[in-house]
Design a protein around this motif. Sequence first.
Motif, PDB file in Angstrom:
ATOM      1  N   PRO A  45       0.822  -1.224   0.000  1.00 23.64           N
ATOM      2  CA  PRO A  45       0.000   0.000   0.000  1.00 23.64           C
ATOM      3  C   PRO A  45       0.848   1.263   0.000  1.00 23.64           C
ATOM      4  O   PRO A  45       0.490   2.263  -0.637  1.00 23.64           O
ATOM      5  CB  PRO A  45      -0.815  -0.141   1.292  1.00 23.64           C
ATOM      6  CG  PRO A  45      -0.919  -1.618   1.510  1.00 23.64           C
ATOM      7  CD  PRO A  45       0.400  -2.176   1.048  1.00 23.64           C
ATOM      8  N   GLU A  46       1.979   1.215   0.704  1.00 23.45           N
ATOM      9  CA  GLU A  46       2.864   2.382   0.729  1.00 23.45           C
ATOM     10  C   GLU A  46       3.442   2.661  -0.658  1.00 23.45           C
ATOM     11  O   GLU A  46       3.573   3.829  -1.066  1.00 23.45           O
ATOM     12  CB  GLU A  46       3.998   2.153   1.734  1.00 23.45           C
ATOM     13  CG  GLU A  46       3.565   2.137   3.196  1.00 23.45           C
ATOM     14  CD  GLU A  46       2.861   0.850   3.595  1.00 23.45           C
ATOM     15  OE1 GLU A  46       2.145   0.863   4.618  1.00 23.45           O
ATOM     16  OE2 GLU A  46       3.025  -0.168   2.878  1.00 23.45           O
ATOM     17  N   ASN A  47       3.787   1.584  -1.388  1.00 24.05           N
ATOM     18  CA  ASN A  47       4.274   1.755  -2.758  1.00 24.05           C
ATOM     19  C   ASN A  47       3.222   2.438  -3.626  1.00 24.05           C
ATOM     20  O   ASN A  47       3.530   3.357  -4.399  1.00 24.05           O
ATOM     21  CB  ASN A  47       4.614   0.403  -3.384  1.00 24.05           C
ATOM     22  CG  ASN A  47       5.774  -0.299  -2.729  1.00 24.05           C
ATOM     23  OD1 ASN A  47       5.796  -1.526  -2.624  1.00 24.05           O
ATOM     24  ND2 ASN A  47       6.759   0.464  -2.265  1.00 24.05           N
ATOM     25  N   LEU A  48       1.975   1.978  -3.487  1.00 29.49           N
ATOM     26  CA  LEU A  48       0.905   2.526  -4.316  1.00 29.49           C
ATOM     27  C   LEU A  48       0.645   3.994  -3.992  1.00 29.49           C
ATOM     28  O   LEU A  48       0.418   4.805  -4.899  1.00 29.49           O
ATOM     29  CB  LEU A  48      -0.372   1.710  -4.128  1.00 29.49           C
ATOM     30  CG  LEU A  48      -0.332   0.278  -4.672  1.00 29.49           C
ATOM     31  CD1 LEU A  48      -1.634  -0.443  -4.350  1.00 29.49           C
ATOM     32  CD2 LEU A  48      -0.085   0.272  -6.169  1.00 29.49           C
ATOM     33  N   ASP A  53       1.175   9.584  -5.740  1.00 31.42           N
ATOM     34  CA  ASP A  53       1.691  10.945  -5.617  1.00 31.42           C
ATOM     35  C   ASP A  53       2.472  11.353  -6.858  1.00 31.42           C
ATOM     36  O   ASP A  53       2.465  12.519  -7.263  1.00 31.42           O
ATOM     37  CB  ASP A  53       2.587  11.066  -4.379  1.00 31.42           C
ATOM     38  CG  ASP A  53       1.791  10.988  -3.082  1.00 31.42           C
ATOM     39  OD1 ASP A  53       0.572  11.263  -3.127  1.00 31.42           O
ATOM     40  OD2 ASP A  53       2.383  10.638  -2.042  1.00 31.42           O
ATOM     41  N   ASP A  54       3.151  10.356  -7.465  1.00 29.24           N
ATOM     42  CA  ASP A  54       3.921  10.627  -8.682  1.00 29.24           C
ATOM     43  C   ASP A  54       3.066  10.532  -9.945  1.00 29.24           C
ATOM     44  O   ASP A  54       3.542  10.837 -11.042  1.00 29.24           O
ATOM     45  CB  ASP A  54       5.084   9.636  -8.806  1.00 29.24           C
ATOM     46  CG  ASP A  54       6.095   9.801  -7.685  1.00 29.24           C
ATOM     47  OD1 ASP A  54       6.171  10.913  -7.128  1.00 29.24           O
ATOM     48  OD2 ASP A  54       6.794   8.821  -7.357  1.00 29.24           O
ATOM     49  N   ASP A  97      -9.182  10.321 -13.182  1.00 30.02           N
ATOM     50  CA  ASP A  97      -8.094  10.816 -12.332  1.00 30.02           C
ATOM     51  C   ASP A  97      -6.787  10.667 -13.104  1.00 30.02           C
ATOM     52  O   ASP A  97      -6.386   9.557 -13.462  1.00 30.02           O
ATOM     53  CB  ASP A  97      -8.047  10.006 -11.033  1.00 30.02           C
ATOM     54  CG  ASP A  97      -7.076  10.588 -10.005  1.00 30.02           C
ATOM     55  OD1 ASP A  97      -6.099  11.244 -10.414  1.00 30.02           O
ATOM     56  OD2 ASP A  97      -7.301  10.368  -8.800  1.00 30.02           O
ATOM     57  N   ASP A  98      -6.114  11.779 -13.348  1.00 27.01           N
ATOM     58  CA  ASP A  98      -4.886  11.759 -14.148  1.00 27.01           C
ATOM     59  C   ASP A  98      -3.759  10.975 -13.495  1.00 27.01           C
ATOM     60  O   ASP A  98      -2.765  10.651 -14.150  1.00 27.01           O
ATOM     61  CB  ASP A  98      -4.404  13.189 -14.417  1.00 27.01           C
ATOM     62  CG  ASP A  98      -5.345  13.958 -15.323  1.00 27.01           C
ATOM     63  OD1 ASP A  98      -6.103  13.301 -16.070  1.00 27.01           O
ATOM     64  OD2 ASP A  98      -5.327  15.205 -15.282  1.00 27.01           O
ATOM     65  N   LYS A  99      -3.891  10.667 -12.224  1.00 25.31           N
ATOM     66  CA  LYS A  99      -2.827   9.946 -11.531  1.00 25.31           C
ATOM     67  C   LYS A  99      -2.886   8.439 -11.787  1.00 25.31           C
ATOM     68  O   LYS A  99      -2.030   7.693 -11.324  1.00 25.31           O
ATOM     69  CB  LYS A  99      -2.883  10.234 -10.033  1.00 25.31           C
ATOM     70  CG  LYS A  99      -2.491  11.662  -9.672  1.00 25.31           C
ATOM     71  CD  LYS A  99      -2.512  11.867  -8.177  1.00 25.31           C
ATOM     72  CE  LYS A  99      -2.054  13.277  -7.815  1.00 25.31           C
ATOM     73  NZ  LYS A  99      -0.624  13.479  -8.125  1.00 25.31           N
ATOM     74  N   PHE A 100      -3.909   7.982 -12.490  1.00 29.60           N
ATOM     75  CA  PHE A 100      -4.027   6.567 -12.835  1.00 29.60           C
ATOM     76  C   PHE A 100      -3.878   6.385 -14.337  1.00 29.60           C
ATOM     77  O   PHE A 100      -4.330   7.219 -15.127  1.00 29.60           O
ATOM     78  CB  PHE A 100      -5.389   6.004 -12.409  1.00 29.60           C
ATOM     79  CG  PHE A 100      -5.565   5.874 -10.926  1.00 29.60           C
ATOM     80  CD1 PHE A 100      -4.957   4.850 -10.227  1.00 29.60           C
ATOM     81  CD2 PHE A 100      -6.339   6.789 -10.223  1.00 29.60           C
ATOM     82  CE1 PHE A 100      -5.119   4.722  -8.855  1.00 29.60           C
ATOM     83  CE2 PHE A 100      -6.510   6.673  -8.855  1.00 29.60           C
ATOM     84  CZ  PHE A 100      -5.893   5.637  -8.168  1.00 29.60           C
ATOM     85  N   GLY A 101      -3.259   5.283 -14.700  1.00 31.25           N
ATOM     86  CA  GLY A 101      -3.248   4.843 -16.085  1.00 31.25           C
ATOM     87  C   GLY A 101      -4.011   3.536 -16.153  1.00 31.25           C
ATOM     88  O   GLY A 101      -3.521   2.507 -15.676  1.00 31.25           O
TER      89      GLY A 101
END
Length: 217
Positions: A45-48, A53-54, A97-101
Amino acid sequence: MIRRFLLLIFLAALLFAVSDVNFFKSGFNFASGLFSKIFEEKVTPENLLSRYDDGTVRILIVPGHDNFSVGAVYKNIKETDLNVELAYAIFDFFNSDDKFGAFITRGKNGDYNDWFVDYFDREEENIIVFRDYLKTITSFAKETDSFEERNEVYHNPTADNVSLKLYAINKLANDYNIDIVLHVHFNDYPRRRHGGQGEYSGFAIYVPESQLPNYIE
């Protein structure tokens, strides 16, 4: 043919290595050691959260079944159609959401999307090698009591052509560094009367089995 020959050489070397009694006395978790070669990276979960955030979280959405293997059926309602409908609702949600592909394996008409068909056709030989490799090490782990087979959830047997698509999805997720794979299904359960409403409702989330190295409590 060359790939399969190399696979046989690898397995022969593996059998030679584990024939040493000290290998088992070392306390090394054999099943974990084998499967860690497949699941090379455990996503926490921390990785995700960090990747979110990136803006780099990659999600593969897989509507279960297809137009030939339709899954559960009730009157004129087919599971495969429901899977596509729900999968696209999830797909649209993440794409907002632009943070997801987000990627999805099937189109709204139920057919596999061209990009997945191209991948499968291009990689079919490698997918078969990948499948055979997984089956071999799983069988070996079970035979050496390093991996316990658990049938905690009943499921009908899967046809070879269908299971090969599932292996392709796993390999694709590895090849393209997918962070999350979501398989969408509407499931029934064994009972005498299938014509009426079942006992259960709601949803279930299945995660990697606890013996696998990508399992997270």
